[in-house]
Design a protein around this motif. Structure first.
Motif, PDB file in Angstrom:
ATOM      1  N   THR A  31       0.844  -1.144  -0.138  1.00  0.00           N
ATOM      2  CA  THR A  31       0.071   0.125   0.004  1.00  0.00           C
ATOM      3  C   THR A  31       0.917   1.122  -0.049  1.00  0.00           C
ATOM      4  O   THR A  31       1.725   1.366   0.644  1.00  0.00           O
ATOM      5  N   VAL A  32       0.689   2.069  -0.743  1.00  0.00           N
ATOM      6  CA  VAL A  32       1.287   3.388  -0.932  1.00  0.00           C
ATOM      7  C   VAL A  32       0.428   4.473  -0.159  1.00  0.00           C
ATOM      8  O   VAL A  32      -0.578   4.927  -0.402  1.00  0.00           O
ATOM      9  N   ALA A  33       1.108   5.030   0.892  1.00  0.00           N
ATOM     10  CA  ALA A  33       0.830   5.969   1.802  1.00  0.00           C
ATOM     11  C   ALA A  33       1.213   7.306   1.421  1.00  0.00           C
ATOM     12  O   ALA A  33       2.276   7.719   1.236  1.00  0.00           O
ATOM     13  N   VAL A  34       0.258   8.211   1.552  1.00  0.00           N
ATOM     14  CA  VAL A  34       0.332   9.397   0.972  1.00  0.00           C
ATOM     15  C   VAL A  34       0.091  10.584   1.937  1.00  0.00           C
ATOM     16  O   VAL A  34      -1.073  10.300   2.688  1.00  0.00           O
ATOM     17  N   GLN A  35       1.211  11.597   2.302  1.00  0.00           N
ATOM     18  CA  GLN A  35       0.702  12.810   3.141  1.00  0.00           C
ATOM     19  C   GLN A  35       1.260  14.047   2.465  1.00  0.00           C
ATOM     20  O   GLN A  35       2.254  14.097   2.209  1.00  0.00           O
ATOM     21  N   ILE A  36       0.302  15.070   2.164  1.00  0.00           N
ATOM     22  CA  ILE A  36       0.545  16.351   1.655  1.00  0.00           C
ATOM     23  C   ILE A  36       0.274  17.508   2.891  1.00  0.00           C
ATOM     24  O   ILE A  36      -0.748  17.526   3.081  1.00  0.00           O
ATOM     25  N   ASN A  37       1.398  18.044   3.297  1.00  0.00           N
ATOM     26  CA  ASN A  37       1.194  19.099   4.149  1.00  0.00           C
ATOM     27  C   ASN A  37       1.011  20.338   3.223  1.00  0.00           C
ATOM     28  O   ASN A  37       1.391  20.820   2.235  1.00  0.00           O
ATOM     29  N   VAL A  38      -0.398  21.146   3.903  1.00  0.00           N
ATOM     30  CA  VAL A  38      -0.620  22.344   3.111  1.00  0.00           C
ATOM     31  C   VAL A  38      -0.377  23.824   3.966  1.00  0.00           C
ATOM     32  O   VAL A  38      -0.891  23.480   5.112  1.00  0.00           O
ATOM     33  N   PRO A  39       0.110  24.857   3.644  1.00  0.00           N
ATOM     34  CA  PRO A  39       0.105  25.935   4.425  1.00  0.00           C
ATOM     35  C   PRO A  39      -1.354  26.571   4.493  1.00  0.00           C
ATOM     36  O   PRO A  39      -2.163  26.272   3.783  1.00  0.00           O
ATOM     37  N   ALA A  40      -1.578  27.399   5.505  1.00  0.00           N
ATOM     38  CA  ALA A  40      -2.803  27.936   5.836  1.00  0.00           C
ATOM     39  C   ALA A  40      -3.328  28.747   4.599  1.00  0.00           C
ATOM     40  O   ALA A  40      -4.342  28.798   4.321  1.00  0.00           O
ATOM     41  N   PHE A  96       4.671   0.369  14.995  1.00  0.00           N
ATOM     42  CA  PHE A  96       4.852  -1.058  15.114  1.00  0.00           C
ATOM     43  C   PHE A  96       4.924  -1.805  13.930  1.00  0.00           C
ATOM     44  O   PHE A  96       5.712  -2.496  13.499  1.00  0.00           O
ATOM     45  N   THR A  97       3.689  -1.234  12.868  1.00  0.00           N
ATOM     46  CA  THR A  97       3.789  -1.872  11.650  1.00  0.00           C
ATOM     47  C   THR A  97       4.943  -1.561  10.773  1.00  0.00           C
ATOM     48  O   THR A  97       5.497  -2.400  10.092  1.00  0.00           O
ATOM     49  N   GLY A  98       5.207  -0.330  10.709  1.00  0.00           N
ATOM     50  CA  GLY A  98       6.536  -0.140   9.992  1.00  0.00           C
ATOM     51  C   GLY A  98       7.826  -0.827  10.366  1.00  0.00           C
ATOM     52  O   GLY A  98       8.826  -1.146   9.812  1.00  0.00           O
ATOM     53  N   ALA A  99       7.745  -0.846  11.872  1.00  0.00           N
ATOM     54  CA  ALA A  99       9.106  -1.589  12.233  1.00  0.00           C
ATOM     55  C   ALA A  99       8.926  -3.160  11.792  1.00  0.00           C
ATOM     56  O   ALA A  99      10.026  -3.708  11.522  1.00  0.00           O
ATOM     57  N   LEU A 100       7.816  -3.704  11.818  1.00  0.00           N
ATOM     58  CA  LEU A 100       7.817  -4.996  11.504  1.00  0.00           C
ATOM     59  C   LEU A 100       8.169  -5.289  10.025  1.00  0.00           C
ATOM     60  O   LEU A 100       8.671  -6.295   9.711  1.00  0.00           O
ATOM     61  N   GLN A 101       7.655  -4.130   8.990  1.00  0.00           N
ATOM     62  CA  GLN A 101       7.919  -4.222   7.910  1.00  0.00           C
ATOM     63  C   GLN A 101       9.352  -4.172   7.577  1.00  0.00           C
ATOM     64  O   GLN A 101       9.975  -4.783   6.817  1.00  0.00           O
ATOM     65  N   ASP A 102      10.062  -3.668   8.323  1.00  0.00           N
ATOM     66  CA  ASP A 102      11.557  -3.383   8.093  1.00  0.00           C
ATOM     67  C   ASP A 102      12.182  -4.618   8.746  1.00  0.00           C
ATOM     68  O   ASP A 102      13.124  -5.011   8.007  1.00  0.00           O
ATOM     69  N   LEU A 103      11.729  -5.034   9.705  1.00  0.00           N
ATOM     70  CA  LEU A 103      12.196  -6.404  10.168  1.00  0.00           C
ATOM     71  C   LEU A 103      12.126  -7.484   9.285  1.00  0.00           C
ATOM     72  O   LEU A 103      12.828  -8.431   9.188  1.00  0.00           O
ATOM     73  N   LEU A 104      10.769  -7.685   8.318  1.00  0.00           N
ATOM     74  CA  LEU A 104      10.645  -8.871   7.588  1.00  0.00           C
ATOM     75  C   LEU A 104      11.113  -8.589   6.058  1.00  0.00           C
ATOM     76  O   LEU A 104      11.013  -9.353   5.258  1.00  0.00           O
ATOM     77  N   GLY A 105      11.712  -7.268   6.143  1.00  0.00           N
ATOM     78  CA  GLY A 105      12.271  -6.896   4.649  1.00  0.00           C
ATOM     79  C   GLY A 105      11.336  -6.757   3.653  1.00  0.00           C
ATOM     80  O   GLY A 105      11.624  -6.949   2.349  1.00  0.00           O
ATOM     81  N   LEU A 106      10.281  -6.137   4.075  1.00  0.00           N
ATOM     82  CA  LEU A 106       9.125  -5.725   3.121  1.00  0.00           C
ATOM     83  C   LEU A 106       9.221  -4.435   2.968  1.00  0.00           C
ATOM     84  O   LEU A 106       9.740  -3.463   3.754  1.00  0.00           O
ATOM     85  N   GLU A 107       8.997  -4.063   1.444  1.00  0.00           N
ATOM     86  CA  GLU A 107       9.175  -2.672   0.989  1.00  0.00           C
ATOM     87  C   GLU A 107       8.081  -1.848   1.473  1.00  0.00           C
ATOM     88  O   GLU A 107       7.023  -2.269   1.240  1.00  0.00           O
ATOM     89  N   ARG A 108       8.153  -0.569   1.869  1.00  0.00           N
ATOM     90  CA  ARG A 108       7.123   0.226   2.251  1.00  0.00           C
ATOM     91  C   ARG A 108       7.349   1.463   1.373  1.00  0.00           C
ATOM     92  O   ARG A 108       8.564   1.903   0.954  1.00  0.00           O
ATOM     93  N   THR A 109       6.470   2.042   0.823  1.00  0.00           N
ATOM     94  CA  THR A 109       6.358   3.233   0.001  1.00  0.00           C
ATOM     95  C   THR A 109       5.244   4.094   0.887  1.00  0.00           C
ATOM     96  O   THR A 109       4.390   4.103   0.807  1.00  0.00           O
ATOM     97  N   ARG A 110       6.029   5.206   1.302  1.00  0.00           N
ATOM     98  CA  ARG A 110       5.202   6.603   1.744  1.00  0.00           C
ATOM     99  C   ARG A 110       5.848   7.586   1.209  1.00  0.00           C
ATOM    100  O   ARG A 110       6.938   7.861   0.967  1.00  0.00           O
ATOM    101  N   ILE A 111       4.909   8.380   0.655  1.00  0.00           N
ATOM    102  CA  ILE A 111       5.075   9.560  -0.160  1.00  0.00           C
ATOM    103  C   ILE A 111       4.671  10.809   0.633  1.00  0.00           C
ATOM    104  O   ILE A 111       3.629  10.809   1.240  1.00  0.00           O
ATOM    105  N   THR A 112       5.584  11.699   1.088  1.00  0.00           N
ATOM    106  CA  THR A 112       5.511  12.827   2.041  1.00  0.00           C
ATOM    107  C   THR A 112       5.647  14.022   0.854  1.00  0.00           C
ATOM    108  O   THR A 112       6.628  14.062   0.249  1.00  0.00           O
ATOM    109  N   GLY A 113       4.617  15.047   1.027  1.00  0.00           N
ATOM    110  CA  GLY A 113       5.012  16.143   0.185  1.00  0.00           C
ATOM    111  C   GLY A 113       4.512  17.647   0.988  1.00  0.00           C
ATOM    112  O   GLY A 113       3.821  17.439   2.224  1.00  0.00           O
ATOM    113  N   ALA A 114       5.042  18.789   0.535  1.00  0.00           N
ATOM    114  CA  ALA A 114       4.731  19.903   1.209  1.00  0.00           C
ATOM    115  C   ALA A 114       4.517  21.101   0.353  1.00  0.00           C
ATOM    116  O   ALA A 114       5.571  21.379  -0.582  1.00  0.00           O
TER     117      ALA A 114
END
Length: 388
Positions: A31-40, A96-114
Motif C-alpha cells: 500500500t502506498v501511503a500519501v501525506q501532503i502538508n499544506v500551508p494555511a 509497530f507496523t513499520g518496524a515489522l515491515q523493516d524487520l521482515l524485509g518488506l518494501e514500504r512506500t510512503r510519499i510525503t509532500g509539502a
C-alpha cells in the motif's frame, strides 16, 4: 474476592494481537501511503490537506486503473490508519507496523509532500520525498503559479515514474494508443531509463514487464527483430515470466517457425490440454487464451487439425468471453467442412467482440495469427473478424 487472571489467556491475547499486527504489516506492505502538508494560505483557497491528498491519490488511482496483468498497488492517505493500525495506536504501538515491515524485509512506500508558497496567488512549490525499490530514496520539486490542482497532478505522474515506473510507462502507452498516436518515444525513454538501473532481485518482475512493453512497441512499429529481442530479455533474468514466452511464441508463428512455438509453449502446459493451466482469475484468462490460440495456430500450420481444434476449444473454456478463440475455431471448422458449426462459432465471436477487453501486455490481442506462411501482421482493430 480477588479474580485471578489466567496467564495462558494473557499470552494467547498477546499472541493474537501480535499476529494481527504482523498480518497488517504484510498486507499493507504493497500500500502506498500519501501525506501532503499544506500551508494555511493555500488551505484557505479550498485546497486543504485532505483535498490535496485526494487529488494526488486520485491521479495515482487513475494510472493504476490501466488494464494490466500486473497487480496495481493500493493507495491511501497516511492520515487514515488501517483498522489494525487503530488498535496499535491505542496500545501505543504507533510505529509497530513499520518496524515489522523493516524487520521482515518488506518494501514500504510512503510519499510525503509539502506545498510551499509566499502568499496566495504567488508561485507554489510542491516538495516530494519518497523512496522506491527502483529509485531508492528520492526527492524533487515542481512549481506552478495559481494552479494547485495542476501542480498536484503533475507531481503524481512524476512520482509514479519513480515509485511504479512500469505503471507510468503503461499509462503513457495507453494514452498514446487511445489517441491514435504512433510515437511511443516517451514510453521507450522512460522504460530504457529504468532498465539502465542496476539489476536487483526485488525489481525483476517489473523489469520483465518493461522489456515486454518495449517488445509490444516494437511490434506496433512492425519491427519483429526488436520485438523478439525484447521478449527474450523479458524472461532472461526472470524465467518464470510466462508473458514474454507466450509473446515470443507469437513471433515464432508470425515467422513461420511453428515447431519452435510449440516447443516453447508445451512446457507451460504440464498436464496437457485437458488439465487446468494455472489459477484462474480475470487477469489470467486472457493469458491462457493467448497461449492456447498461439499453440492451436502452430499445430494447425503443421497439419495437426485435431490438436489445433483441441487447443481452441480449451481456449474458449478458459476464457468464455473470448472473440479470438471462437474466430480461430470457426475458421478451422470451415476448413474441415463443418459450415454449420463454423457459423455458430462465428456468431459467438461477433457477440464477444462487442465487449472485447485488451490487455496491453499480450501480443496476439493486437494481431491476428495465420496458419499460412509468409503472412503480414494484421491488426485486430483493423480487421475485427478473422479473415485470413
Amino acid at each position: 474476592r480477588r479474580i485471578g487472571v489466567d496467564p495462558i489467556s494473557i499470552i494467547t491475547a498477546i499472541a493474537m494481537i501480535f499476529g494481527l499486527l504482523t498480518a497488517d504489516a504484510v498486507v499493507n506492505a504493497d500500500t502506498v501511503a500519501v501525506q501532503i502538508n499544506v500551508p494555511a494560505s493555500v488551505a484557505r483557497t479550498g485546497y486543504t490537506e485532505d483535498v490535496a491528498e485526494r487529488i494526488f491519490t486520485h491521479e495515482f488511482e487513475t494510472m493504476n486503473q490501466t488494464r494490466s496483468l500486473l497487480q496495481p498497488p493500493l493507495m491511501r492517505s497516511a492520515r487514515q490508519p488501517t483498522i489494525i493500525g487503530v488498535i496499535a495506536s491505542s496500545l501505543r504501538l504507533d510505529n509497530f507496523t513499520g518496524a515489522l515491515q523493516d524487520l521482515l524485509g518488506l518494501e514500504r512506500t510512503r510519499i510525503t509532500g509539502a506545498i510551499v508558497t509566499s502568499a496566495p496567488g504567488e508561485q507554489e512549490r510542491l516538495l516530494i520525498n519518497s523512496s522506491s525499490a527502483y529509485s531508492g530514496a528520492f526527492s524533487f520539486d515542481l512549481s506552478e503559479t495559481g494552479d494547485t490542482d495542476r501542480l498536484l497532478r503533475r507531481a503524481a505522474l512524476d512520482t509514479m515514474e519513480r515509485v511504479q515506473p512500469y505503471r507510468a510507462a503503461l499509462f503513457q502507452f495507453n494514452q498514446i494508443s487511445a489517441s491514435g498516436g504512433k510515437d511511443y518515444s516517451a514510453v521507450v525513454q522512460l522504460a530504457e531509463r529504468e532498465l539502465s538501473r542496476p539489476l536487483r532481485a526485488e525489481v525483476l518482475e517489473e523489469r520483465s514487464f518493461l522489456q515486454n512493453l518495449l517488445g509490444i512497441v516494437a511490434l506496433l512499429n512492425n519491427d519483429l527483430d526488436e520485438a523478439e529481442r525484447r521478449f527474450r530479455l523479458s524472461f532472461y533474468w526472470n524465467p518464470g515470466f510466462i508473458v514474454g514466452r507466450i509473446n515470443l511464441a507469437f513471433i515464432h508463428v508470425e515467422r513461420d517457425r511453428y515447431q519452435e512455438a510449440i516447443d516453447l509453449l508445451t512446457p507451460l502446459i504440464p498436464g496437457g490440454l485437458r488439465q487446468r493451466l494455472f489459477n484462474h482469475s480475470r487477469r489470467s484468462a486472457p493469458l491462457q487464451e493467448a497461449m492456447l490460440n498461439t499453440l492451436g495456430t502452430a499445430l494447425w500450420a503443421l497439419g495437426d487439425l485435431d490438436g489445433a481444434e483441441a487447443a481452441y476449444k480449451r481456449a474458449t473454456r478458459e476464457h468464455a468471453s473470448s472473440a479470438g478463440a471462437y474466430s480461430y475455431w470457426a475458421r478451422l471448422l470451415r476448413e474441415r467442412g463443418d459450415e454449420q458449426a463454423a457459423a455458430e462459432k462465428e456468431d459467438i465471436a461477433r457477440v464477444n467482440a462487442l465487449t472485447f477487453e485488451n490487455y496491453p501486455e499480450i501480443a496476439n490481442l493486437y494481431f491476428w495469427m495465420s496458419p499460412r506462411d509468409n503472412q503480414p501482421l494484421v491488426r485486430r482493430i483493423d480487421v475485427p473478424a478473422l479473415t485470413r
